[in-house]
Design a protein around this motif. Sequence first.
Motif, PDB file in Angstrom:
ATOM      1  N   MET A 243      47.931  34.031  47.065  1.00 36.56           N
ATOM      2  CA  MET A 243      46.612  33.842  47.673  1.00 36.56           C
ATOM      3  C   MET A 243      45.769  32.863  46.879  1.00 36.56           C
ATOM      4  SD  MET A 243      45.405  37.492  49.275  1.00 36.56           S
ATOM      5  CE  MET A 243      46.175  38.575  48.084  1.00 36.56           C
ATOM      6  N   HIS A 244      45.898  32.907  45.551  1.00 33.13           N
ATOM      7  CA  HIS A 244      45.155  31.970  44.714  1.00 33.13           C
ATOM      8  C   HIS A 244      45.603  30.538  45.009  1.00 33.13           C
ATOM      9  CE1 HIS A 244      44.263  29.661  41.033  1.00 33.13           C
ATOM     10  NE2 HIS A 244      43.199  30.435  40.947  1.00 33.13           N
ATOM     11  N   LYS A 245      46.905  30.339  45.105  1.00 37.69           N
ATOM     12  CA  LYS A 245      47.439  28.993  45.326  1.00 37.69           C
ATOM     13  C   LYS A 245      46.999  28.440  46.682  1.00 37.69           C
ATOM     14  CE  LYS A 245      51.682  26.315  44.796  1.00 37.69           C
ATOM     15  NZ  LYS A 245      51.169  25.602  43.621  1.00 37.69           N
ATOM     16  N   ILE A 246      47.058  29.290  47.725  1.00 36.91           N
ATOM     17  CA  ILE A 246      46.754  28.818  49.072  1.00 36.91           C
ATOM     18  C   ILE A 246      45.249  28.722  49.309  1.00 36.91           C
ATOM     19  CG2 ILE A 246      46.907  29.422  51.522  1.00 36.91           C
ATOM     20  CD1 ILE A 246      49.715  30.464  50.989  1.00 36.91           C
ATOM     21  N   CYS A 247      44.504  29.777  48.971  1.00 41.59           N
ATOM     22  CA  CYS A 247      43.083  29.834  49.321  1.00 41.59           C
ATOM     23  C   CYS A 247      42.185  29.060  48.356  1.00 41.59           C
ATOM     24  CB  CYS A 247      42.609  31.292  49.392  1.00 41.59           C
ATOM     25  SG  CYS A 247      43.417  32.260  50.673  1.00 41.59           S
ATOM     26  N   VAL A 248      42.569  29.007  47.076  1.00 43.92           N
ATOM     27  CA  VAL A 248      41.735  28.338  46.074  1.00 43.92           C
ATOM     28  C   VAL A 248      42.207  26.908  45.824  1.00 43.92           C
ATOM     29  CG1 VAL A 248      40.891  28.410  43.688  1.00 43.92           C
ATOM     30  CG2 VAL A 248      41.165  30.539  44.980  1.00 43.92           C
ATOM     31  N   GLU A 249      43.519  26.725  45.616  1.00 43.13           N
ATOM     32  CA  GLU A 249      44.014  25.413  45.205  1.00 43.13           C
ATOM     33  C   GLU A 249      44.347  24.502  46.386  1.00 43.13           C
ATOM     34  OE1 GLU A 249      47.217  25.875  42.425  1.00 43.13           O
ATOM     35  OE2 GLU A 249      46.232  27.562  41.451  1.00 43.13           O
ATOM     36  N   GLU A 250      45.106  25.008  47.361  1.00 38.86           N
ATOM     37  CA  GLU A 250      45.522  24.147  48.460  1.00 38.86           C
ATOM     38  C   GLU A 250      44.405  23.946  49.485  1.00 38.86           C
ATOM     39  OE1 GLU A 250      49.085  25.568  50.285  1.00 38.86           O
ATOM     40  OE2 GLU A 250      50.294  25.404  48.468  1.00 38.86           O
ATOM     41  N   LYS A 251      43.865  25.046  50.010  1.00 35.17           N
ATOM     42  CA  LYS A 251      42.866  24.954  51.077  1.00 35.17           C
ATOM     43  C   LYS A 251      41.452  24.744  50.548  1.00 35.17           C
ATOM     44  CE  LYS A 251      45.989  26.047  54.226  1.00 35.17           C
ATOM     45  NZ  LYS A 251      46.462  25.071  55.242  1.00 35.17           N
TER      46      LYS A 251
END
Length: 451
Positions: free
Chosen positions: A48-56
């Motif tokens: 969730m950190h990778k997708i919601c914070v870093e990617e999106k």
Amino acid sequence: MPAKKTDIHDTQVLTDRPASPTFSELTSAFARIGVLSFGGPAAQIALMHKICVEEKRWIDEDRYLHALNYCMLLPGPEAQQLATYIGWLLHGVRGGIVAGLLFVLPGLAVILGLSALYALYQETSLVTGLFFGLKAAVLAIVVEAVIRIGKRALKTSFHRGLAAAAFFALFLFSVPFPLVLLAAALIGLLHARGGETSTAEISPEVGARPPLSSQVATLLFWIAVWLAPLPLLWWALPETALPEVQSFFSKMALVTFGGAYAVLAYVAQVAVDHYAWLKPGEMLDGLALAETTPGPLVLVLSYVGFLAGFRESGVLDPLIGGLLGGLIAAWATFIPSFIWIFAGAPYVERLRGNRLLSAALSAITAAVVGVILNLAVWFALHVLFNQVEPVDLAQLGPLTLSVPQPVWSSLDWQALVIAVISAVLIFRFHIGIGKTLLAAGALGLAARFLL
């Protein structure tokens, strides 16, 4: 009239501002998260950190950690609560419902299917072989999460010390998870009061005060939703195990601090000795199934509910009884997450600007890094070795110094190779999670059925 010049600083602020997803984008992202959320809470928090914070870039780092801190303090599956919290931040109640449900539903569908195969044939080796490579790949994702979150959360020697203390308290002494977080919060408060931060420096609370009547109504509504099946089951199907499944797992939902492992021993004991839903040893089989599926590890409780409904189905077909048992166990376990978020998160968000509270929560964040590291080490040991045995080293008062020690001869070299390849794909070539898991799954199938 000349056009107004855009200040470079203003452009940077707009660029750094978190994006605002559409509802369909939120739905698509959490459907992806639900399908890829292998490996327990450490990997799921990382995903969730990778997708919601870093990617999106939908929420910033501080807000993500603030939400994670609150969810870590709650009973129940913290990763699903975090998904619900993020969905609520981005699209209100409907966003929270969709994010929370999509985080659970793929894994629930898989565990119900595996439970049916297990109940009918006692054989799921083909399916567990399918997920073998995915579990090995998750190791690299977990390590990346520890590194990324650690870099952002452990900015001072004080916080690094708290993270280390939390790790050793859990890894060496098996201190109860809630006590670790409570101690971290108290230490953070004392450190803030003794340092430069004083009561006079506390910033005012942010956000509008949530109407008390509205929050009470929200609380009562979700409690009613949570318990609604119970009277219906006692009235319509009293001869089955379903009413007792709803009642028992509703109680469990209120005491499951620290994730699934905190209550699995008790659930197994009651399910075997008191209700006779399971045979001795079957809980371990269910745990193995839950560890190979996406979603929270407490989905193992749906496996228990399935076997209970299957074996005490009354007038129902056993498979129908099993399916209802699994769904009811999931309902009793996961609906409380919506209660905690929708009733409590508005107050938690309102206090986000309180400096003294922030000091306590930043201390919890540091402890959570230690918690994630402990989960990562535990997960690594059990993925890479077929046998891990606790070794007691010393007795220090009420605490036993114990270290999980792998049996080196049980090293699974195939899992090690897949984990190393996955780490290279992520750290060296920066391949996305989906492609990495796809490659690892293919390698896992080849390792199990071709070698």
